[in-house]
Design an enzyme around this catalytic site. Structure first.
Site, PDB file in Angstrom:
ATOM      1  CG  HIS A 172      32.440  11.408  20.093  1.00 22.66           C
ATOM      2  ND1 HIS A 172      31.559  12.234  19.481  1.00 22.66           N
ATOM      3  CD2 HIS A 172      33.219  10.597  19.169  1.00 22.66           C
ATOM      4  CE1 HIS A 172      31.943  11.971  18.139  1.00 22.66           C
ATOM      5  NE2 HIS A 172      32.717  11.450  17.766  1.00 22.66           N
ATOM      6  CD  GLU A 275      35.425  13.631  19.376  1.00 22.81           C
ATOM      7  OE1 GLU A 275      35.772  12.385  19.078  1.00 22.81           O
ATOM      8  OE2 GLU A 275      34.809  13.732  18.280  1.00 22.81           O
TER       9      GLU A 275
HETATM   10  O1  TA6 Z   1      35.387  11.469  16.574  1.00 21.23           O
HETATM   11  C1  TA6 Z   1      35.177  11.730  15.245  1.00 21.23           C
HETATM   12  C2  TA6 Z   1      34.434  10.694  14.484  1.00 21.23           C
HETATM   13  O2  TA6 Z   1      35.691   9.430  14.569  1.00 21.23           O
HETATM   14  C3  TA6 Z   1      34.340  10.715  12.931  1.00 21.23           C
HETATM   15  O3  TA6 Z   1      35.261  10.041  12.175  1.00 21.23           O
HETATM   16  C4  TA6 Z   1      33.127  10.100  12.840  1.00 21.23           C
HETATM   17  O4  TA6 Z   1      32.913   8.695  12.527  1.00 21.23           O
HETATM   18  C5  TA6 Z   1      32.347  10.486  14.479  1.00 21.23           C
HETATM   19  O5  TA6 Z   1      33.407  10.034  14.997  1.00 21.23           O
HETATM   20  C6  TA6 Z   1      30.972   9.820  14.592  1.00 21.23           C
HETATM   21  O6  TA6 Z   1      31.001   8.382  14.501  1.00 21.23           O
HETATM   22  P1  TA6 Z   1      29.670   7.712  15.008  1.00 21.23           P
HETATM   23  O7  TA6 Z   1      29.880   6.201  14.755  1.00 21.23           O
HETATM   24  O8  TA6 Z   1      29.113   8.226  16.075  1.00 21.23           O
HETATM   25  O9  TA6 Z   1      28.748   8.169  13.619  1.00 21.23           O
END
Ligand code: TA6
Length: 308
Positions: A172, A275
């Site tokens: 991510h 990601e």
């Molecule tokens: O990758 C994008 C995502 O799935 C968004 O929907 C948002 O939730 C982000 O990840 C961050 O998630 P977190 O749990 O780290 O705040």
């Protein structure tokens, strides 16, 4: 981890001019990988790469100035490891978003100074009893981090059970950008995506991606390399990948960033997540006794011709 444990890590895995361990914020254990190509820091919690800075380059990854270093919580930025599921759990909303890996302790299992002056560090998730209730499968997961002119991060799932195991996953990655509205992303033109901001409506990407509001898209069935064009920093960031059929593009914008609480007032303006993942329809089945490797390869190219 106390100082004697950090001393032990340096004795067992430290390599002069390559790898050194120290205590970071909130007693987080930090590995600093420093060679003549680049500097990387990562924390053992979550095996989370936090920074990547090639020699003579600006930082490539974003870490929020309001990031919190709290046990059991991933740090806002760098490369959180989403495993063995991406996003909310498919059937149990009580289970942690993005799985168990990013909030758990990992151990160092290998450090190597490579012939070309690069450095490799291998970490493995430490199995603990509470994981079994969340993930009742015999799997072992490792992260291989190789630091050279580019940064290669490999998430390796070993299925040690007699049954196939289904996983979704993501590296991510939060990239540092000059300003979110001055960058564009190429590589996904014509690709189908699910738009999570509009409730999951499917769409097809037309041309390069630009960001002018909350953006949360899962591009499906794509092995494409993405390029972040950043005229403000006179650079292009290449995000190549293997073992990945999904690419997630995310920026929370103002309201969502405020709700997150650890991105500061305008932190969202200097970050963009690209990601390398396997998510939604691209779930991966790992056969018994086999392994699956998701890899992201990040490199930076100067672009002195670009101007804002
Ligand atoms: O990758 C994008 C995502 O799935 C968004 O929907 C948002 O939730 C982000 O990840 C961050 O998630 P977190 O749990 O780290 O705040």
């Amino acid at each position: 981890m106390n100082s004697s444990e950090i001393d032990s890590l340096n004795r067992r895995f430290g390599i002069p001019n390559h790898v050194h361990f120290s205590e970071g914020p909130s007693a987080f254990v930090i590995a600093e990988i420093n060679n003549f190509h680049a500097r990387v820091t990562l924390c053992l919690q979550g095996a989370q790469v936090l920074t990547f800075q090639p020699i003579n380059q600006e930082p490539v990854l974003y870490v929020s100035k309001s990031a919190r270093y709290v046990g059991g919580k991933s740090v806002r930025g760098g490369i959180p490891v989403c495993w063995p599921w991406f996003g909310p759990h498919a059937s149990d909303a009580q289970k942690p978003a993005h799985g168990i890996a990013r909030s758990s302790m990992w151990s160092i299992i290998e450090t190597v100074a490579l012939n070309d002056g690069a450095t490799r560090v291998v970490l493995e998730l430490v199995p603990v009893p509470e994981h079994r209730a969340l993930w009742p499968h015999e799997t072992r997961v490792q992260l291989h981090v190789s630091v050279g002119p580019s940064l290669t991060v490999e998430l390796v799932t070993h299925n040690e059970s007699a049954q196939p195991v289904q996983i979704s996953e993501a590296l991510h990655t939060y990239f540092h950008v000059s300003d979110i509205e001055s960058v564009s992303v190429s590589g996904l033109d014509g690709c189908k995506y699910v738009d999570k901001v509009t409730g999951g409506a499917p769409a097809i990407q037309q041309q390069a991606i630009t960001i002018h509001g909350e953006t949360d898209r899962v591009y499906l069935n794509t092995a494409a390399e993405c390029v972040i064009h950043d005229p403000g920093l006179h650079r292009r960031i290449h995000v190549a990948k293997t073992g990945s059929r999904s690419t997630v593009v995310w920026n929370p914008w103002t309201e969502k960033a405020l709700k997150l609480g650890d991105m500061g007032d305008n932190g969202f303006r200097s970050m963009l997540c690209i990601e390398s993942a396997n998510a939604l329809d691209d779930i991966v089945s790992v056969a018994p006794g086999k392994e699956h490797r998701l890899t992201t390869i990040i490199s930076v190219e100067r672009d002195n011709d670009s101007a804002l």
